[in-house]
Design an enzyme around this catalytic site. Sequence first.
Site, mmCIF file in Angstrom:
data_model
loop_
_atom_site.group_PDB
_atom_site.id
_atom_site.type_symbol
_atom_site.label_atom_id
_atom_site.label_comp_id
_atom_site.label_asym_id
_atom_site.label_seq_id
_atom_site.Cartn_x
_atom_site.Cartn_y
_atom_site.Cartn_z
ATOM 1 N N HIS A 219 8.676 44.337 63.699
ATOM 2 C CA HIS A 219 7.768 45.094 63.575
ATOM 3 C C HIS A 219 8.012 46.528 64.277
ATOM 4 O O HIS A 219 9.068 46.908 64.168
ATOM 5 C CB HIS A 219 6.449 44.429 63.992
ATOM 6 C CG HIS A 219 5.213 45.187 63.721
ATOM 7 N ND1 HIS A 219 5.181 46.341 63.018
ATOM 8 C CD2 HIS A 219 3.940 44.849 64.249
ATOM 9 C CE1 HIS A 219 3.928 46.524 63.011
ATOM 10 N NE2 HIS A 219 2.997 45.908 63.770
ATOM 11 N N HIS A 259 10.487 46.642 53.769
ATOM 12 C CA HIS A 259 9.118 46.869 54.125
ATOM 13 C C HIS A 259 8.139 45.776 53.390
ATOM 14 O O HIS A 259 8.705 45.524 52.413
ATOM 15 C CB HIS A 259 8.575 48.088 53.962
ATOM 16 C CG HIS A 259 7.367 48.431 54.884
ATOM 17 N ND1 HIS A 259 6.217 48.111 54.224
ATOM 18 C CD2 HIS A 259 6.919 48.815 55.968
ATOM 19 C CE1 HIS A 259 5.042 48.208 55.297
ATOM 20 N NE2 HIS A 259 5.643 48.934 56.315
ATOM 21 N N ASP A 314 10.996 53.306 61.038
ATOM 22 C CA ASP A 314 11.692 53.221 62.001
ATOM 23 C C ASP A 314 13.019 53.525 62.020
ATOM 24 O O ASP A 314 13.862 53.578 62.866
ATOM 25 C CB ASP A 314 11.569 51.702 62.314
ATOM 26 C CG ASP A 314 10.174 51.343 62.785
ATOM 27 O OD1 ASP A 314 9.817 50.187 62.496
ATOM 28 O OD2 ASP A 314 9.531 52.215 63.344
HETATM 29 C C1 SDX Z 1 7.080 48.231 60.697
HETATM 30 O O1 SDX Z 1 3.721 46.368 58.077
HETATM 31 C C2 SDX Z 1 3.702 47.483 58.497
HETATM 32 O O2 SDX Z 1 3.003 48.535 57.903
HETATM 33 C C3 SDX Z 1 4.772 47.608 59.495
HETATM 34 C C4 SDX Z 1 5.007 49.320 59.929
HETATM 35 C C5 SDX Z 1 3.705 49.855 60.418
HETATM 36 O O3 SDX Z 1 3.435 51.218 60.215
HETATM 37 O O4 SDX Z 1 3.184 49.116 61.221
HETATM 38 O O5 SDX Z 1 5.355 49.795 58.646
HETATM 39 C C6 SDX Z 1 6.016 49.473 60.807
HETATM 40 O O6 SDX Z 1 7.332 47.251 61.233
HETATM 41 C C7 SDX Z 1 8.325 48.726 59.634
HETATM 42 C C8 SDX Z 1 9.228 47.563 59.385
HETATM 43 C C9 SDX Z 1 10.263 47.577 60.675
HETATM 44 N N1 SDX Z 1 11.138 46.353 60.591
HETATM 45 C C10 SDX Z 1 12.452 46.567 60.197
HETATM 46 O O7 SDX Z 1 12.981 47.500 60.148
HETATM 47 C C11 SDX Z 1 13.225 45.132 60.534
HETATM 48 C C12 SDX Z 1 14.062 44.851 59.356
HETATM 49 N N2 SDX Z 1 13.302 44.517 58.198
HETATM 50 C C13 SDX Z 1 13.025 43.237 57.538
HETATM 51 O O8 SDX Z 1 13.058 42.435 58.529
HETATM 52 C C14 SDX Z 1 11.936 43.095 56.548
HETATM 53 O O9 SDX Z 1 12.209 44.329 55.574
HETATM 54 C C15 SDX Z 1 10.600 43.200 57.052
HETATM 55 C C16 SDX Z 1 10.240 42.147 58.076
HETATM 56 C C17 SDX Z 1 10.172 44.372 57.373
HETATM 57 C C18 SDX Z 1 9.648 42.695 55.761
HETATM 58 O O10 SDX Z 1 10.065 41.829 55.160
HETATM 59 P P1 SDX Z 1 9.586 40.695 54.383
HETATM 60 O O11 SDX Z 1 8.536 41.406 53.529
HETATM 61 O O12 SDX Z 1 8.941 39.655 55.229
HETATM 62 O O13 SDX Z 1 10.484 40.335 53.432
HETATM 63 P P2 SDX Z 1 11.512 39.040 53.745
HETATM 64 O O14 SDX Z 1 11.739 39.014 55.223
HETATM 65 O O15 SDX Z 1 11.224 37.863 53.078
HETATM 66 O O16 SDX Z 1 12.810 39.656 52.835
HETATM 67 C C19 SDX Z 1 12.759 39.131 51.441
HETATM 68 C C20 SDX Z 1 14.283 39.331 51.160
HETATM 69 C C21 SDX Z 1 15.129 38.328 52.138
HETATM 70 O O17 SDX Z 1 16.407 38.102 51.342
HETATM 71 P P3 SDX Z 1 16.144 36.743 50.899
HETATM 72 O O18 SDX Z 1 16.129 35.632 52.042
HETATM 73 O O19 SDX Z 1 15.285 36.455 49.732
HETATM 74 O O20 SDX Z 1 17.775 36.450 50.132
HETATM 75 O O21 SDX Z 1 14.907 40.660 51.746
HETATM 76 C C22 SDX Z 1 15.925 40.487 52.601
HETATM 77 C C23 SDX Z 1 15.647 39.235 53.507
HETATM 78 O O22 SDX Z 1 16.608 38.882 53.942
HETATM 79 N N3 SDX Z 1 15.560 41.678 53.553
HETATM 80 C C24 SDX Z 1 16.610 42.165 54.302
HETATM 81 C C25 SDX Z 1 15.992 43.172 54.950
HETATM 82 N N4 SDX Z 1 14.645 43.372 54.547
HETATM 83 C C26 SDX Z 1 14.566 42.339 53.694
HETATM 84 N N5 SDX Z 1 18.033 41.906 54.236
HETATM 85 C C27 SDX Z 1 18.710 42.766 55.425
HETATM 86 N N6 SDX Z 1 18.230 43.606 55.974
HETATM 87 C C28 SDX Z 1 17.029 43.908 55.898
HETATM 88 N N7 SDX Z 1 16.525 44.995 56.587
#
Ligand code: SDX
Length: 381
Positions: A219, A259, A314
């Site tokens: 996050h 996201h 971010d």
């Molecule tokens: C913020 O919610 C908000 O609005 C938050 C925010 C705000 O203003 O408050 O926008 C701020 O928190 C932005 C997000 C910051 N986080 C990151 O940058 C961390 C990296 N991002 C990921 O961890 C991920 O994208 C999340 C946690 C942000 C969202 O992921 P989800 O919706 O829970 O999806 P998931 O983790 O289940 O991923 C789905 C698939 C997975 O692959 P499979 O297991 O299905 O094969 O997508 C892949 C994930 O591995 N994936 C990524 C990835 N993001 C998703 N793989 C590599 N790198 C990534 N960044």
Amino acid sequence: MERISRGLEDVDIKWTRLTTIDGERGILRYAGYSVEDLISGGASAEEIQYLFLYGELPREGELRDFVSKVERGYRVPAHVTSAISNLPRSSDAVALQMGAFASLAASERFKWDKTTDRDVAASVIGNMLTITADVYRHVNGLPLVEPDPRGGYARTFLRAALGREPTDDESRAMNAALILYMDHEVPASTTAGLVVVSTLSDIYSGVTGALAALKGPLHGGAAEAAIAQFAEIGSEDAVERWFQENIVTGKRRLMGFGHRVYRTYDPRARIFKEFAERLAPRNPDALRYYRVALRLEELGIAHFGSKGIYPNTDFWSGIVYMSMGFPLKNNIYTALFALSRITGWLAHFIEYVEEQHRLIRPRAVYTGPGERKFVPISQRS
Ligand code: SDX
């Protein structure tokens, strides 16, 4: 079995007039105003703080009155400052903000009341400026600087944190960052805070809970984790190999990408990227990381774009903060994210408790053993 929405994906937990996100088209609007319009229109952070608390943009007199309430919050009780200075300089900056708000929860007698909530919220927005500046000074071993309210919230914060007069460019970038991060509907941190205030616990405890959730690298912690990846890569020509070894293999996540709601480029990231391009040349590290980020973004979109994984807010914000003089340490970039997001948290807390209050208490689907009798340990083989 699948009654459960894991991670509460696509579960609506409240009504709101504050913020709307169109994840497919990459649109973010605050009470109907697009973030692009607010930034290009020259809105001040204070005007948008007011918009979140009152639902309309202020007129001159309303803004003056609101700003004086925020400025009253610049003075925090001495025990809050010591709650920060008594913790190690190596502390995580968001954990220090949590400590400060936990100490406010200890001393301030708060009761939910429609006639006072917004005044308290204004002073909490002021508290957060001083707390965040004090946290920054503490982790850098610098003497505290009394906030001097000349020039508005963004400039006041930079002056108190950096201990010098900020340039116009820096104040404009900080003002934009305050607006871009101000709210985002109900992400994990807002939801955590809503759970706290749904028990009618106090507003300071709600902020403490929200900070605790924001801190995580999935996050708000990504604001720091993303630029830490740029630093780890070090230079443009090392990007390709790092990407192959770490991301293509699935070993690590690309921080600042992806996201839960956006399936396209985060509109905030576009604006942060423009500020990064403009400000990075003033700081050699920021410029180096900016060039790394450009190449990383290209590879990231080529690799993930088809899955709807694009840069989020971010990815670029850390370069903007670094360009202003905030070094990469102690999760300070996430603390700067919280300085902005406190307004959104407070606005959602007030909207929920005042208009649609209900204790948040979900259920769990039981999958454990059926009924069975206790056997004393002496008889358990
Ligand atoms: C913020 O919610 C908000 O609005 C938050 C925010 C705000 O203003 O408050 O926008 C701020 O928190 C932005 C997000 C910051 N986080 C990151 O940058 C961390 C990296 N991002 C990921 O961890 C991920 O994208 C999340 C946690 C942000 C969202 O992921 P989800 O919706 O829970 O999806 P998931 O983790 O289940 O991923 C789905 C698939 C997975 O692959 P499979 O297991 O299905 O094969 O997508 C892949 C994930 O591995 N994936 C990524 C990835 N993001 C998703 N793989 C590599 N790198 C990534 N960044």
